[in-house]
Write an enzyme that holds these catalytic residues in place. Structure first.
Site, PDB file in Angstrom:
ATOM      1  N   GLU A   1      45.538  37.960  43.188  1.00 37.23           N
ATOM      2  CA  GLU A   1      45.683  39.195  42.408  1.00 37.23           C
ATOM      3  C   GLU A   1      47.042  39.236  41.693  1.00 37.23           C
ATOM      4  O   GLU A   1      47.834  40.175  41.841  1.00 37.23           O
ATOM      5  CB  GLU A   1      45.492  40.425  43.303  1.00 37.23           C
TER       6      GLU A   1
ATOM      7  N   GLU B   1      36.291  39.497  45.719  1.00 37.98           N
ATOM      8  CA  GLU B   1      36.565  40.480  46.764  1.00 37.98           C
ATOM      9  C   GLU B   1      35.810  41.770  46.470  1.00 37.98           C
ATOM     10  O   GLU B   1      35.763  42.234  45.329  1.00 37.98           O
ATOM     11  CB  GLU B   1      38.061  40.840  46.844  1.00 37.98           C
TER      12      GLU B   1
END
Length: 693
Positions: A182, A339
């Protein structure tokens, strides 16, 4: 320690930087994902064995096999695990986890471990810590405690990546590489001295001369003209409004700096391994710092993280939009959900659990919109740390739980849907999306705080979905030739080439619906003079003389019985037809909606935001005129089709509590039962029908 150069600015006119390691073939992402889906859809999760005693690992692997988990992401936050002190390396436990995964037939999405530096790194080099817009330094204790421009951090990250890749490139469990994690989630914008130096280098590469920068930034305003590069700083907190062009360039620079972190590690990996390389995007409503269209060509697999955002009025609509945009980043090819959550997250003001059947509905929504893999954060719910109350596949309460039984249902469903892997979503309509417009329209000094970019994009996408129109979400510079209808919501910043391409699309027979606040500025955030909507004025056959934004909560009436919100403007038609006028408000009597026939196509303009039902009816009418078949979709029911040359699957996802009946012919992909005529989808259920050929 390896040195890493600063990244020169991306050439956004060509939409890609020149890098011999990047994925140059636009189909490469889909091709590399196919390596992971050779046995069908992927079911995976993050696994953090370093958080648990060794005695737990064998049980974890056994339960993963029971659930059907076939891919685990490990070593994502492993820096201090494998490199606990300067010059000290310990791979013994990671070796064992890799071997255990292979022994159980589970493939590994292996992290480079660079997502957060080990404490010894920031203690040894406190200068790598990021600095906020107010000039204060941010300290370790959370994650991403580093400046993305720091040459010191980049050197350590490159060394760590090389060590990991050298050790595991040939391991039989390795399926793909996961660079960092991320990127830019918390540290996208850094204002430290290293960032200032890198920003000046980036600007000099972009503009060449100080004179060119002064022109682009309009520095004659407020005596901001620069005479040397070293006078330029990042746009830190100031006593007044800041230079909007400087803000925009700093946002571009910051996205590029994060991308360079990815590219540097990807180069190391590709020197030593042929496995696919990716990182997890954050295509979601609350992350706006990274221009993923400039990143997409660098990925071997397009992967996204997405969690239901309960802070939004319509979280399911945002899920659908994010999935369609992720598919757009993949150029229409299948993609990977890296995710998501089984239930509640831990970072929203109210972290709500998912209701009965909601987990499966969310999963199927992503699959219906192109995901060929569904992975969760995380495998086992943490007992300690900042995410200890974040849901997981294996909850704190263990396997005798409704949540674990829901996880088993997800695993069974994904196994039954194996033939869907590789199919694509076919769309006749597209919504244009642009991160630079998002930045520009929401920087300081805008006409209305209620003019929020995502609100406008979400409204257009939701109206198309409500009309039953399958929609791609694509870049402003995308090839539009495959579409019949293109909606252009609030494309505030637009380049000449992209505006020309939209005009050619219309002339060649397409239909464009362009909304207010579009075409206003060029790539330097300079207002296009001569009247709004600037770049689209001639195409639309209108001139707007003045913005007339509406006040908070203000609604204006239109003469067709509908209403508008957020915006109005003082508009006059040149050679456009007026389709509706304002009845009241600051633009009473003036056009609120126009249409101009151009060549074989039509260009519409919306000078206000229609109410949801009116927006749906308008786009349904426009779509039908464009030759698109619409579906009289029921509120809360998704109907999406994925297909290949020889197979077609219809997904029906019923988010309501009432049963619905859908016309269908073929077989139920989950039960293998024949379907002839209609199929009933009870409230809260999903049905996936493989259509008869």
């Amino acid at each position: 320690m390896l040195a890493v150069d600063h990244l020169a600015p991306l050439d956004r006119e060509s939409d890609r930087a020149t890098d011999p390691t990047r994925a140059s073939d636009p189909t490469r992402a889909g091709d590399r994902l196919a390596e992971l889906t050779r046995e069908g859809l992927v079911f995976g999760c993050d696994y953090n064995p370093e958080q648990w005693d060794r005695a737990v690992w064998d049980d974890d692997m056994r339960l993963m096999v029971e659930a059907g988990v076939g891919l685990i992401a490990i070593n994502i936050f492993g820096w201090s695990w494998i490199n606990p002190a300067h010059g000290e390396w310990d791979f013994a436990e990671l070796d064992e986890v890799m071997d255990l995964a292979h022994a159980h037939g589970i493939r590994v999405n292996l992290g480079t471990a660079t997502a957060s530096p080990a404490p010894w790194v920031t203690t040894r080099h406190p200068e790598i810590l990021p600095v906020s817009v107010d000039g204060t330094r941010r300290y370790p204790g959370g994650r991403q405690a580093y400046c993305p421009s720091s040459p010191i951090f980049r050197g350590y990250a490159a060394e760590l990546s090389r060590r990991v890749v050298e050790r595991y490139a040939g391991h039989p469990a390795l399926a793909m590489w996961h660079v960092s994690n991320e990127l830019g989630c918390h540290n996208a914008l850094c204002y430290c001295d290293a960032s200032a130096t890198a920003f000046r280098e980036w600007l000099e590469a972009r503009y060449g001369t100080i004179a060119a920068l002064n022109t682009a930034w309009g520095t004659s305003f407020w005596s901001q003209r620069y005479s040397a590069w070293d006078q330029i700083l990042p746009p830190m907190a100031a006593l007044s409004l800041r230079n909007p062009a400087q803000l925009l360039d700093f946002q571009r620079f910051s996205s590029d700096q994060q991308l360079e972190l990815y590219r540097a590690e990807a180069r190391v990996i590709r020197e030593l391994s042929t496995a696919p390389v990716t990182t997890n995007f954050m295509v979601t409503a609350h992350i706006r710092a990274l221009d993923y269209f400039s990143w997409a060509g660098e990925m071997d697999v397009i992967a996204n993280d997405h969690y239901l955002d309960r802070r939004l009025p319509e979280p399911l609509a945002e899920l659908s939009f994010a999935a369609d945009l992720t598919r757009g980043l993949a150029d229409g090819a299948p993609w990977l959900l890296m995710e998501t959550s089984t239930g509640a997250v831990n970072w929203q003001p109210h972290n709500l659990a998912k209701g009965e059947g909601e987990l499966l509905r969310n999963v199927v929504s992503h699959v219906s919109r192109g995901a060929d893999g569904i992975c969760f954060f995380q495998w086992r719910a943490s007992a300690q740390g900042a995410e200890k109350f974040h849901s997981a596949l294996l909850p704190h309460a263990g396997t005798d739980t409704a949540q674990w039984r829901s996880v088993l249902e997800v695993g069974r469903t994904l196994r039954r849907l194996q033939p869907i892997a590789g199919t694509r979503v076919a769309s006749d309509a597209a919504v244009l999306f642009d991160w630079e417009s998002w930045w520009s329209i929401e920087n300081e000094g805008r006409p209305s705080e209620d003019l929020r970019y995502l609100d406008q994009v979400h409204a257009a996408h939701a109206a198309l979905a409500a009309a039953g129109i399958s929609t791609d979400v694509v870049s402003a510079s995308a090839d539009l030739s495959a579409y019949r209808l293109v909606v252009v919501p609030a494309l505030h910043l637009v380049r000449d080439a992209d505006a020309d391409a939209i005009a050619r699309f219309v002339e060649d027979g397409g239909t464009a619906v362009i909304t207010f606040a579009s075409g206003i500025v060029d790539q330097d955030d300079r207002v296009r003079l001569g009247g709004y909507p600037g770049a689209f004025r001639d195409l639309l056959g209108i001139v707007s003389e003045e913005f007339s934004p509406l006040g908070p909560g203000q609604v204006v009436a239109l003469d067709d019985g509908t209403s508008g919100a957020v915006w109005s403007e003082r508009l006059r038609p040149v050679d456009a037809e007026v389709d509706a006028r304002f009845v009241d408000g600051p633009a009473a009597g003036l056009p609120a909606r126009t249409r101009r026939r151009v060549g074989a196509g039509s260009a519409w303009y919306l000078a206000t935001l229609p109410a949801a039902a009116a927006y749906r009816e308008l786009l349904s009418r426009v779509a039908q005129d464009a030759g698109i078949r619409t579906v009289d979709a029921l509120p809360g029911v998704e109907i999406i089709r994925r297909a290949s040359d020889d197979r077609s699957f219809v997904f029906v996802i019923n988010h309501t509590t009432e049963s619905v009946e859908i016309a269908a012919h073929g077989r139920d992909a989950m039960t293998d039962e024949a379907v002839d005529g209609t199929v009933v989808v009870v409230g809260g259920a999903v049905r996936i029908i493989e259509e008869a050929s």
